[in-house]
Design a protein around this motif. Structure first.
Motif, PDB file in Angstrom:
ATOM      1  N   GLN A   1     -50.701 -70.675 -90.570  1.00 14.11           N
ATOM      2  CA  GLN A   1     -51.797 -69.734 -90.388  1.00 14.11           C
ATOM      3  C   GLN A   1     -51.373 -68.576 -89.498  1.00 14.11           C
ATOM      4  OE1 GLN A   1     -54.892 -72.252 -88.896  1.00 14.11           O
ATOM      5  NE2 GLN A   1     -55.794 -72.574 -90.913  1.00 14.11           N
ATOM      6  N   ASN A   2     -50.624 -68.845 -88.450  1.00 15.45           N
ATOM      7  CA  ASN A   2     -50.156 -67.777 -87.568  1.00 15.45           C
ATOM      8  C   ASN A   2     -49.201 -66.839 -88.287  1.00 15.45           C
ATOM      9  OD1 ASN A   2     -51.627 -68.417 -85.340  1.00 15.45           O
ATOM     10  ND2 ASN A   2     -50.025 -69.625 -84.373  1.00 15.45           N
ATOM     11  N   LEU A   3     -48.334 -67.392 -89.114  1.00 11.01           N
ATOM     12  CA  LEU A   3     -47.397 -66.549 -89.849  1.00 11.01           C
ATOM     13  C   LEU A   3     -48.107 -65.664 -90.857  1.00 11.01           C
ATOM     14  CD1 LEU A   3     -44.437 -69.012 -90.498  1.00 11.01           C
ATOM     15  CD2 LEU A   3     -44.450 -67.023 -88.982  1.00 11.01           C
TER      16      LEU A   3
ATOM     17  N   GLU B   1     -49.915 -59.966 -90.570  1.00 11.96           N
ATOM     18  CA  GLU B   1     -49.609 -59.144 -91.733  1.00 11.96           C
ATOM     19  C   GLU B   1     -48.977 -57.826 -91.306  1.00 11.96           C
ATOM     20  OE1 GLU B   1     -52.128 -57.171 -95.373  1.00 11.96           O
ATOM     21  OE2 GLU B   1     -53.035 -58.685 -94.105  1.00 11.96           O
ATOM     22  N   LYS B   2     -47.976 -57.421 -92.038  1.00  8.60           N
ATOM     23  CA  LYS B   2     -47.324 -56.143 -91.770  1.00  8.60           C
ATOM     24  C   LYS B   2     -47.841 -55.131 -92.788  1.00  8.60           C
ATOM     25  CE  LYS B   2     -43.202 -58.130 -89.781  1.00  8.60           C
ATOM     26  NZ  LYS B   2     -43.101 -57.531 -88.484  1.00  8.60           N
ATOM     27  N   THR B   3     -48.058 -53.908 -92.314  1.00  7.76           N
ATOM     28  CA  THR B   3     -48.619 -52.882 -93.172  1.00  7.76           C
ATOM     29  C   THR B   3     -47.877 -51.565 -92.978  1.00  7.76           C
ATOM     30  OG1 THR B   3     -50.289 -52.398 -91.510  1.00  7.76           O
ATOM     31  CG2 THR B   3     -50.915 -53.936 -93.218  1.00  7.76           C
ATOM     32  N   THR B   4     -48.345 -50.534 -93.659  1.00  6.97           N
ATOM     33  CA  THR B   4     -47.681 -49.234 -93.651  1.00  6.97           C
ATOM     34  C   THR B   4     -48.503 -48.209 -92.889  1.00  6.97           C
ATOM     35  OG1 THR B   4     -46.647 -49.707 -95.783  1.00  6.97           O
ATOM     36  CG2 THR B   4     -46.792 -47.402 -95.137  1.00  6.97           C
TER      37      THR B   4
ATOM     38  N   LEU C   1     -45.055 -52.442 -90.274  1.00  6.15           N
ATOM     39  CA  LEU C   1     -45.519 -52.304 -88.897  1.00  6.15           C
ATOM     40  C   LEU C   1     -46.593 -53.354 -88.633  1.00  6.15           C
ATOM     41  CD1 LEU C   1     -45.114 -50.353 -86.475  1.00  6.15           C
ATOM     42  CD2 LEU C   1     -47.047 -49.068 -87.337  1.00  6.15           C
ATOM     43  N   ASP C   2     -46.448 -54.090 -87.541  1.00  7.27           N
ATOM     44  CA  ASP C   2     -47.457 -55.083 -87.165  1.00  7.27           C
ATOM     45  C   ASP C   2     -48.732 -54.381 -86.710  1.00  7.27           C
ATOM     46  OD1 ASP C   2     -45.872 -57.406 -87.549  1.00  7.27           O
ATOM     47  OD2 ASP C   2     -44.924 -57.116 -85.598  1.00  7.27           O
TER      48      ASP C   2
ATOM     49  N   ASP D   1     -55.412 -51.429 -90.269  1.00  6.12           N
ATOM     50  CA  ASP D   1     -55.791 -51.281 -91.671  1.00  6.12           C
ATOM     51  C   ASP D   1     -54.584 -51.523 -92.564  1.00  6.12           C
ATOM     52  OD1 ASP D   1     -57.721 -48.399 -90.755  1.00  6.12           O
ATOM     53  OD2 ASP D   1     -58.368 -50.473 -90.912  1.00  6.12           O
ATOM     54  N   LYS D   2     -54.837 -51.712 -93.843  1.00  3.78           N
ATOM     55  CA  LYS D   2     -53.734 -51.889 -94.798  1.00  3.78           C
ATOM     56  C   LYS D   2     -52.822 -50.667 -94.815  1.00  3.78           C
ATOM     57  CE  LYS D   2     -54.483 -55.788 -97.085  1.00  3.78           C
ATOM     58  NZ  LYS D   2     -53.548 -56.839 -97.058  1.00  3.78           N
ATOM     59  N   ASN D   3     -53.368 -49.499 -94.930  1.00  2.00           N
ATOM     60  CA  ASN D   3     -52.605 -48.259 -94.938  1.00  2.00           C
ATOM     61  C   ASN D   3     -53.290 -47.244 -94.056  1.00  2.00           C
ATOM     62  OD1 ASN D   3     -50.403 -48.774 -96.903  1.00  2.00           O
ATOM     63  ND2 ASN D   3     -52.128 -49.163 -98.250  1.00  2.00           N
ATOM     64  N   LYS D   4     -52.953 -47.236 -92.814  1.00  2.00           N
ATOM     65  CA  LYS D   4     -53.542 -46.319 -91.842  1.00  2.00           C
ATOM     66  C   LYS D   4     -52.815 -44.982 -91.938  1.00  2.00           C
ATOM     67  CE  LYS D   4     -55.610 -45.302 -87.831  1.00  2.00           C
ATOM     68  NZ  LYS D   4     -56.972 -45.405 -87.460  1.00  2.00           N
TER      69      LYS D   4
END
Length: 138
Positions: free
Chosen positions: A17-19, A23-26, A75-76, A129-132
């Motif tokens: 669950q921690n992994l 989530e990494k996003t752009t 990016l975390d 956000d997913k794509n900030k």
């Protein structure tokens, strides 16, 4: 023995669950209406601990149009600040007057005071956000 197996399974599930939660996003940094279409943009993404000293991500691009879009992938989620300067004379540094005021175009995320040194609380933002997208004007 059953309790030991249950404990091991719970630890594995908690770790999974921690992994998956991290989530990494752009992060997208956009520049529009660049006044001087020349030189190089140096873009840095900073965390508070190394603000304006060492970016966690950085890129440079040649300015060939009045608008550009740069992506920082993987990016975390967290709190960051974006800083950019336009190197017009090709020396790889942001030139400044003797009093420290920049002589080349620059911008930061948030709302920095253009007449004072940037303050983390004024320029940082929550990235979750997913794509900030951060829009900056040079």
């Amino acid at each position: 023995m059953k309790n030991l197996v249950r404990l091991a399974l719970m630890l594995v599930m908690f770790s999974y669950q921690n992994l998956t939660a991290q989530e990494k996003t752009t992060l997208i940094v956009e520049f529009e209406n660049i006044e001087n279409v020349s030189g190089t943009l140096y873009i840095g993404v900073f965390e508070k601990e190394n603000f304006l000293k060492k970016p966690i991500f950085s890129k440079s691009i040649d300015v060939k149009n009045s608008s550009h879009k740069i992506e920082f992938k993987d990016l975390d989620h967290g709190v960051y600040a974006v800083s950019v300067f336009q190197d017009l004379n090709g020396n790889g540094t942001m030139d400044a007057q003797s009093n420290g005021m920049p002589t080349e175009p620059w911008a930061m995320s948030g709302t920095p005071n253009p007449m004072a040194a940037p303050i983390w609380e004024e320029v940082s933002f929550q990235f979750d956000d997913k794509n900030k997208a951060v829009k900056l004007k040079i």
